[in-house]
Structures are given as C-alpha cells and as structure tokens.
Scaffold this active site. Structure first.
Site, PDB file in Angstrom:
ATOM      1  NE  ARG A 179      29.886  17.662 -13.982  1.00  0.00           N
ATOM      2  CZ  ARG A 179      30.015  18.947 -13.704  1.00  0.00           C
ATOM      3  NH1 ARG A 179      29.870  19.365 -12.466  1.00  0.00           N
ATOM      4  NH2 ARG A 179      30.285  19.822 -14.650  1.00  0.00           N
ATOM      5  NE  ARG A 183      16.924  16.763 -21.286  1.00  0.00           N
ATOM      6  CZ  ARG A 183      18.001  17.340 -21.739  1.00  0.00           C
ATOM      7  NH1 ARG A 183      18.464  17.051 -22.934  1.00  0.00           N
ATOM      8  NH2 ARG A 183      18.614  18.230 -20.999  1.00  0.00           N
ATOM      9  NE  ARG A 256      42.905  12.534 -14.406  1.00  0.00           N
ATOM     10  CZ  ARG A 256      43.943  11.759 -14.659  1.00  0.00           C
ATOM     11  NH1 ARG A 256      44.897  11.601 -13.763  1.00  0.00           N
ATOM     12  NH2 ARG A 256      44.032  11.099 -15.799  1.00  0.00           N
ATOM     13  NE  ARG A 287      35.966  18.565 -22.114  1.00  0.00           N
ATOM     14  CZ  ARG A 287      35.199  18.814 -21.069  1.00  0.00           C
ATOM     15  NH1 ARG A 287      33.913  18.595 -21.132  1.00  0.00           N
ATOM     16  NH2 ARG A 287      35.709  19.291 -19.946  1.00  0.00           N
ATOM     17  CD  GLU A 307      39.137  19.655 -21.714  1.00  0.00           C
ATOM     18  OE1 GLU A 307      38.549  20.476 -22.441  1.00  0.00           O
ATOM     19  OE2 GLU A 307      38.617  19.163 -20.706  1.00  0.00           O
ATOM     20  CE1 TYR A 355      33.383  18.999 -12.447  1.00  0.00           C
ATOM     21  CE2 TYR A 355      32.967  16.748 -11.785  1.00  0.00           C
ATOM     22  CZ  TYR A 355      33.179  17.677 -12.769  1.00  0.00           C
ATOM     23  OH  TYR A 355      33.196  17.274 -14.081  1.00  0.00           O
ATOM     24  CG  ASP A 357      29.266  23.258 -13.525  1.00  0.00           C
ATOM     25  OD1 ASP A 357      30.428  22.964 -13.865  1.00  0.00           O
ATOM     26  OD2 ASP A 357      28.289  22.514 -13.735  1.00  0.00           O
TER      27      ASP A 357
HETATM   28  P1  FAD Z   1      39.647  29.724 -10.638  1.00  0.00           P
HETATM   29  O1  FAD Z   1      39.062  30.170 -11.920  1.00  0.00           O
HETATM   30  O2  FAD Z   1      40.544  28.549 -10.631  1.00  0.00           O
HETATM   31  O3  FAD Z   1      40.423  30.975 -10.020  1.00  0.00           O
HETATM   32  C1  FAD Z   1      41.353  30.846  -8.987  1.00  0.00           C
HETATM   33  C2  FAD Z   1      42.505  31.795  -9.294  1.00  0.00           C
HETATM   34  O4  FAD Z   1      43.387  31.820  -8.176  1.00  0.00           O
HETATM   35  C3  FAD Z   1      43.349  31.349 -10.487  1.00  0.00           C
HETATM   36  O5  FAD Z   1      43.400  32.376 -11.449  1.00  0.00           O
HETATM   37  C4  FAD Z   1      44.714  31.052  -9.880  1.00  0.00           C
HETATM   38  O6  FAD Z   1      45.785  31.402 -10.733  1.00  0.00           O
HETATM   39  C5  FAD Z   1      44.700  31.907  -8.631  1.00  0.00           C
HETATM   40  N1  FAD Z   1      45.581  31.425  -7.590  1.00  0.00           N
HETATM   41  C6  FAD Z   1      45.621  30.177  -7.055  1.00  0.00           C
HETATM   42  N2  FAD Z   1      46.590  30.107  -6.124  1.00  0.00           N
HETATM   43  C7  FAD Z   1      47.169  31.326  -6.065  1.00  0.00           C
HETATM   44  C8  FAD Z   1      48.241  31.870  -5.315  1.00  0.00           C
HETATM   45  N3  FAD Z   1      48.935  31.119  -4.443  1.00  0.00           N
HETATM   46  N4  FAD Z   1      48.594  33.158  -5.501  1.00  0.00           N
HETATM   47  C9  FAD Z   1      47.919  33.919  -6.406  1.00  0.00           C
HETATM   48  N5  FAD Z   1      46.912  33.452  -7.149  1.00  0.00           N
HETATM   49  C10 FAD Z   1      46.533  32.176  -6.990  1.00  0.00           C
HETATM   50  N6  FAD Z   1      31.725  25.610 -15.332  1.00  0.00           N
HETATM   51  C11 FAD Z   1      30.546  25.855 -15.943  1.00  0.00           C
HETATM   52  O7  FAD Z   1      29.656  26.455 -15.332  1.00  0.00           O
HETATM   53  N7  FAD Z   1      30.326  25.482 -17.234  1.00  0.00           N
HETATM   54  C12 FAD Z   1      31.271  24.845 -17.970  1.00  0.00           C
HETATM   55  O8  FAD Z   1      31.042  24.528 -19.143  1.00  0.00           O
HETATM   56  C13 FAD Z   1      32.522  24.557 -17.346  1.00  0.00           C
HETATM   57  N8  FAD Z   1      33.484  23.924 -18.034  1.00  0.00           N
HETATM   58  C14 FAD Z   1      34.702  23.678 -17.430  1.00  0.00           C
HETATM   59  C15 FAD Z   1      35.690  23.048 -18.179  1.00  0.00           C
HETATM   60  C16 FAD Z   1      36.943  22.810 -17.602  1.00  0.00           C
HETATM   61  C17 FAD Z   1      38.008  22.119 -18.411  1.00  0.00           C
HETATM   62  C18 FAD Z   1      37.184  23.212 -16.259  1.00  0.00           C
HETATM   63  C19 FAD Z   1      38.523  22.957 -15.625  1.00  0.00           C
HETATM   64  C20 FAD Z   1      36.199  23.831 -15.516  1.00  0.00           C
HETATM   65  C21 FAD Z   1      34.945  24.075 -16.087  1.00  0.00           C
HETATM   66  N9  FAD Z   1      33.934  24.728 -15.385  1.00  0.00           N
HETATM   67  C22 FAD Z   1      32.717  24.976 -16.002  1.00  0.00           C
HETATM   68  C23 FAD Z   1      34.115  25.151 -13.970  1.00  0.00           C
HETATM   69  C24 FAD Z   1      34.589  26.592 -13.838  1.00  0.00           C
HETATM   70  O9  FAD Z   1      35.827  26.737 -14.493  1.00  0.00           O
HETATM   71  C25 FAD Z   1      34.772  26.908 -12.347  1.00  0.00           C
HETATM   72  O10 FAD Z   1      33.600  26.659 -11.624  1.00  0.00           O
HETATM   73  C26 FAD Z   1      35.166  28.364 -12.070  1.00  0.00           C
HETATM   74  O11 FAD Z   1      35.981  28.903 -13.069  1.00  0.00           O
HETATM   75  C27 FAD Z   1      35.881  28.420 -10.735  1.00  0.00           C
HETATM   76  O12 FAD Z   1      36.182  29.749 -10.382  1.00  0.00           O
HETATM   77  P2  FAD Z   1      37.126  30.064  -9.148  1.00  0.00           P
HETATM   78  O13 FAD Z   1      37.217  31.536  -9.046  1.00  0.00           O
HETATM   79  O14 FAD Z   1      36.707  29.280  -7.993  1.00  0.00           O
HETATM   80  O15 FAD Z   1      38.538  29.422  -9.545  1.00  0.00           O
HETATM   81  N1  UDP Z   2      31.171  11.599 -19.221  1.00  0.00           N
HETATM   82  C1  UDP Z   2      31.271  10.454 -19.974  1.00  0.00           C
HETATM   83  N2  UDP Z   2      31.204  10.523 -21.331  1.00  0.00           N
HETATM   84  C2  UDP Z   2      31.027  11.706 -21.973  1.00  0.00           C
HETATM   85  C3  UDP Z   2      30.917  12.880 -21.200  1.00  0.00           C
HETATM   86  C4  UDP Z   2      31.000  12.794 -19.817  1.00  0.00           C
HETATM   87  O1  UDP Z   2      31.439   9.369 -19.435  1.00  0.00           O
HETATM   88  O2  UDP Z   2      30.978  11.718 -23.220  1.00  0.00           O
HETATM   89  C5  UDP Z   2      31.269  11.477 -17.752  1.00  0.00           C
HETATM   90  C6  UDP Z   2      32.718  11.606 -17.277  1.00  0.00           C
HETATM   91  O3  UDP Z   2      32.911  10.774 -16.161  1.00  0.00           O
HETATM   92  C7  UDP Z   2      32.793  13.068 -16.888  1.00  0.00           C
HETATM   93  C8  UDP Z   2      31.419  13.269 -16.267  1.00  0.00           C
HETATM   94  O4  UDP Z   2      30.548  12.496 -17.107  1.00  0.00           O
HETATM   95  O5  UDP Z   2      33.845  13.320 -15.981  1.00  0.00           O
HETATM   96  C9  UDP Z   2      30.938  14.695 -16.196  1.00  0.00           C
HETATM   97  O6  UDP Z   2      30.943  15.253 -17.493  1.00  0.00           O
HETATM   98  P1  UDP Z   2      30.974  16.819 -17.726  1.00  0.00           P
HETATM   99  O7  UDP Z   2      30.803  17.073 -19.183  1.00  0.00           O
HETATM  100  O8  UDP Z   2      30.023  17.452 -16.803  1.00  0.00           O
HETATM  101  O9  UDP Z   2      32.475  17.163 -17.296  1.00  0.00           O
HETATM  102  P2  UDP Z   2      33.299  18.536 -17.239  1.00  0.00           P
HETATM  103  O10 UDP Z   2      32.786  19.417 -18.338  1.00  0.00           O
HETATM  104  O11 UDP Z   2      33.106  19.084 -15.865  1.00  0.00           O
HETATM  105  O12 UDP Z   2      34.704  18.073 -17.471  1.00  0.00           O
END
Ligand code: FAD
Ligand code: UDP
Length: 373
Positions: A179, A183, A256, A287, A307, A355, A357
């Site tokens: 991911r 560079r 996770r 982080r 986090e 997984y 985005d």
């Molecule tokens: P969700 O946002 O999980 O929505 C699903 C919804 O369904 C939830 O609100 C939940 O409450 C509801 N639900 C589940 N089960 C039920 C039930 N039984 N009844 C009623 N409601 C229910 N993506 C990026 O592009 N850039 C980023 O920088 C980035 N950073 C991230 C950082 C973190 C820590 C995490 C966890 C994810 C990150 N992502 C990022 C990914 C991004 O969050 C997801 O791709 C996106 O939000 C997923 O959308 P979704 O609608 O599939 O799921």
């Molecule tokens: N990662 C790492 N060191 C860092 C940042 C990321 O080893 O400082 C690795 C780690 O395994 C992580 C993966 O790269 O789960 C993907 O990172 P990303 O920032 O895309 O994770 P997310 O934002 O989805 O949690």
C-alpha cells in the site's frame, strides 16, 4: 407491496452513495444504522471548532477523475497532502519511504546511492526466500525487506506492523506493505494518486448531503429486528459484517479493531503535523493524529487522538478485515451464499470483506447501484 424498494443497512459511504443514487431514480429507500450518527467510519465531529475524525485519520485520494468529480459535487476539498512522520525512539523520519527517509537513515544523497544501499540490504530476504525455494516474497517481512532493505524494515515497519495486526510480520500477507509507495525522489506525499484532499467542513457534510432526501433511522441494529426488516423492503443492501449476516455458520472471519483516545489540549500546536506514526513495538499506539492540521486550523486549542490497535471479538468495531489466505478462503464460502441471494446485495469494507479505501468503496457502490437500476 413492501413499503420500501431498498432497506440499506449502514449509513457509511457505501450505503449513502447507494441511497443517493437510488433516490435520484425515485426508489424508496430506508437507511438504518446501529450507531447514533450517520457516515460510518468517515464520521467527523466538531470539537473546539476543529473537525475531529472520530474513527481515525481519513484522507481522500484517487486517480479516478470521475470519482474525484463525484465527491467534489457534494463538497469542496482542500489541497491537503498527506505526509506523515515516523518516530522511532528519538529519531524522526519522513514517510512514505523516499529520498528524505534514505538520507536521514544512511546519509545517501542520490537515488543511485540509495538503490545500492537497498540492494545490499536485500540479501537477508533473498536468502530466506532461497531457503524456501520461492522467487516472490511470500509474506510481509520478505516483501518489505525486498523493497526497502533491512534497516527500514527494522526501524519503521516491523514494530508498527506487528502491533497494528497482532501477528508476526512473517505471518502477514505481502500486499499490506505494498500500500505504501517507495520513491527515489524527495517527495513526502503518502499517496501516488492524482487527486487528494480533505473535504472542507468535514466528511459528515458529504454524507448529510447524500442522505438529505432519504429516511434515516439511527441506533437501529438490523439483527435486533431482522424478520421485520426483511419484510419492509423488496431488497436489502447490507454493509455490515457478512459472516454475522449468516450467523457465523462457517466460522468467524478475523478482523482487527482499534481503540481511539481523544484529548483536547490547551495549546495551539502539539506535534506540527496531522499524522505522526510511532513505529517501535513498545509504544502501545500506532499513531497520533492532530486533527486541526488536516484543515490548516488556527484555533487556540488542539485536539489529538492516539490510535491503539487491539484484537477483535464479538461486539467490538471491526475496523480492518484480515485479508490473509485463511480468511479469504473462509470469505469465499460466505461469498458463495451471497451470490445466490436474490434480494440481498452485500457491499463495502465489511460486506465485501476487503481492505478498501474510501474511493474504492464509492466506486463499488456506484457500480452496485448502476447494476441495480
Ligand atoms: P462503514 O463506514 O464501516 O459503514 C458501515 C456502517 O454499517 C457502519 O456505520 C455500521 O455502524 C453499520 N452497521 C454495521 N452492521 C450493522 C447492523 N447490524 N445494523 C445496522 N447498522 C450496521 N480510507 C481512505 O480512503 N483514506 C484514509 O485515509 C483512510 N483511513 C482509514 C483509517 C482508519 C483507522 C480506518 C478504520 C479506515 C480508513 N479508511 C481510509 C477506510 C475507510 O474508512 C473505508 O473504506 C470506508 O469508510 C468504508 O465505508 P463502508 O460504508 O463500507 O463502511
Ligand atoms: N506501515 C508500517 N509503518 C508505518 C506505516 C505503515 O509498517 O509507519 C505498514 C503497516 O503494516 C500498515 C501498512 O503499512 O498496516 C499500511 O499502512 P497504511 O497507512 O496504509 O494503513 P491504514 O491507514 O489503512 O491503517
């Protein structure tokens, strides 16, 4: 006749894009979510005038112009470029792995010098692979060392990865580390995509607009009233956990989880950057996010979030699917059931156990709704 055309379970980005598009086509939709707010994991909330990313840092990025334009049709994005720092003990490095990182670590100044250093450091991974008789890296450790060498693996990858996933790097799939860009330029942009930014005013505003004309019921868990909900609409769009939908009949998929610790500090600027990763294993969080820097905030106070990764058990939030071989094979069995459903569409990070985005989820939702309509 059922009251709604679609019951959409989950007010995250998948469910909301689906509801918006179906609504435009005059379909009657009901969106439910078990949380007490819309927007799923992209939910942002104002604290001290700062948009706080309640479920971790979210930076929108894509190379798909249609998706970028689509998101910009709901709200304007700023010019934020993600450039996290990695802190290992008292040392600070730029991410993703680039000439700034290589210079700080080895004192090298040219791409040629950096490449030579990495070549020399790949030896260990190559030996490991040779011993197993494989040519392609088979796990995250082998992949990481092949890409950036042993020093970076040990300081910036191993500790972070093992606490994030709760497994040894040798037991994790190689794709996770791919991911991150590697560079040989002095460019600290975390993403390679053409477009990137943060929605001005927060992500919740996007979802509010998407759901403006749709009936939404919050704090409603599909499983608490499953039989009723199945009758209420002709079709169900399900964005929760696919294994839960099928009562875990083949067993639980692995996820996770995370714990977020958010604090308001009486100071203007805590760490000088939106994202600082803590890469050593001994620091329990991965982080610290300082939210104001996503929008160049000038407020008097600041809000930070630590986090902490943790294992998932029933009842916890399943933030990350664990897309290794074992779980992907189990998911395939659920997928087979899903493919036979005539009334249920599974989507999003949990429904598709992938997984993804945000931009990928938007793409998937547009595809799903277009196929439907
Ligand atoms: P969700 O946002 O999980 O929505 C699903 C919804 O369904 C939830 O609100 C939940 O409450 C509801 N639900 C589940 N089960 C039920 C039930 N039984 N009844 C009623 N409601 C229910 N993506 C990026 O592009 N850039 C980023 O920088 C980035 N950073 C991230 C950082 C973190 C820590 C995490 C966890 C994810 C990150 N992502 C990022 C990914 C991004 O969050 C997801 O791709 C996106 O939000 C997923 O959308 P979704 O609608 O599939 O799921
Ligand atoms: N990662 C790492 N060191 C860092 C940042 C990321 O080893 O400082 C690795 C780690 O395994 C992580 C993966 O790269 O789960 C993907 O990172 P990303 O920032 O895309 O994770 P997310 O934002 O989805 O949690």
């Amino acid at each position: 006749m059922a009251k709604y055309d679609y019951l959409i379970v989950g007010a995250g980005i998948f469910g909301s894009v689906f509801a918006y598009e179906a609504g435009k086509a005059n379909k009657r939709c009901l969106v439910i979510d078990k949380r007490d707010h819309i927007a799923g994991n992209i939910y942002t909330k104002k604290i001290e005038g700062i948009n706080v990313h309640k479920y971790g840092a979210h930076i929108f990025h894509t190379s798909n112009k249609d998706i970028w334009d689509y998101m910009n049709s709901f709200v304007d994005f700023n010019r934020y470029t993600n450039s996290p720092l990695a802190r290992y003990k008292d040392e600070l490095y730029n991410l993703p792995f680039n000439m700034n990182t290589f210079h700080a670590l080895w004192g090298v100044r040219t791409p040629q010098e950096a490449k030579a250093k990495i070549e020399e450091q790949k030896e260990e991974a190559l030996k490991l692979m040779e011993k197993k008789g494989i040519r392609e890296p088979g796990n995250l450790k082998e992949q990481a060392i092949s890409l950036v060498g042993k020093d970076i693996y040990e300081k910036l990858i191993e500790g972070y990865t093992e606490k994030q996933w709760g497994k040894r790097a040798t037991e994790l799939p190689a794709f996770i580390i791919k991911r991150l860009p590697v560079r040989f330029t002095y460019d600290n942009n975390y993403f390679n995509d053409l477009y990137q930014g943060i929605p001005i005013g927060g992500y919740t505003g996007i979802v509010e607009k998407m759901l403006e004309n749709t009936e939404v019921r919050l704090s409603c868990d599909f499983f608490e009233n499953r039989e009723e909900y199945l009758k209420i609409a002709d079709k169900i769009v399900f964005t929760g956990m696919i294994d839960e939908f099928y009562d875990y009949r083949f067993g639980e998929l692995e996820y996770r989880s995370l714990r977020f610790e958010t604090e308001t500090l009486d100071m203007e600027n805590y760490q000088g950057n939106a994202v600082v990763n803590y890469t050593e294993y001994e620091v329990p969080y991965t982080r610290i996010i300082e939210h104001k820097h996503f929008e160049y905030g000038t407020q008097e106070k600041t809000v930070i979030t630590r986090e902490y990764p943790k294992s998932w058990k029933k009842g916890d939030e399943p933030y990350y699917p664990m897309n290794d071989e074992k779980n992907n094979a189990l998911f395939a069995k659920y997928r087979e059931l899903a493919d036979k459903e005539e009334r249920v569409i599974f989507g999003g990070r949990l429904g598709e156990y992938k997984y993804y985005d945000m931009h990928q989820v938007v793409e998937r939702a547009l595809k799903a709704v277009n196929e439907e309509l």
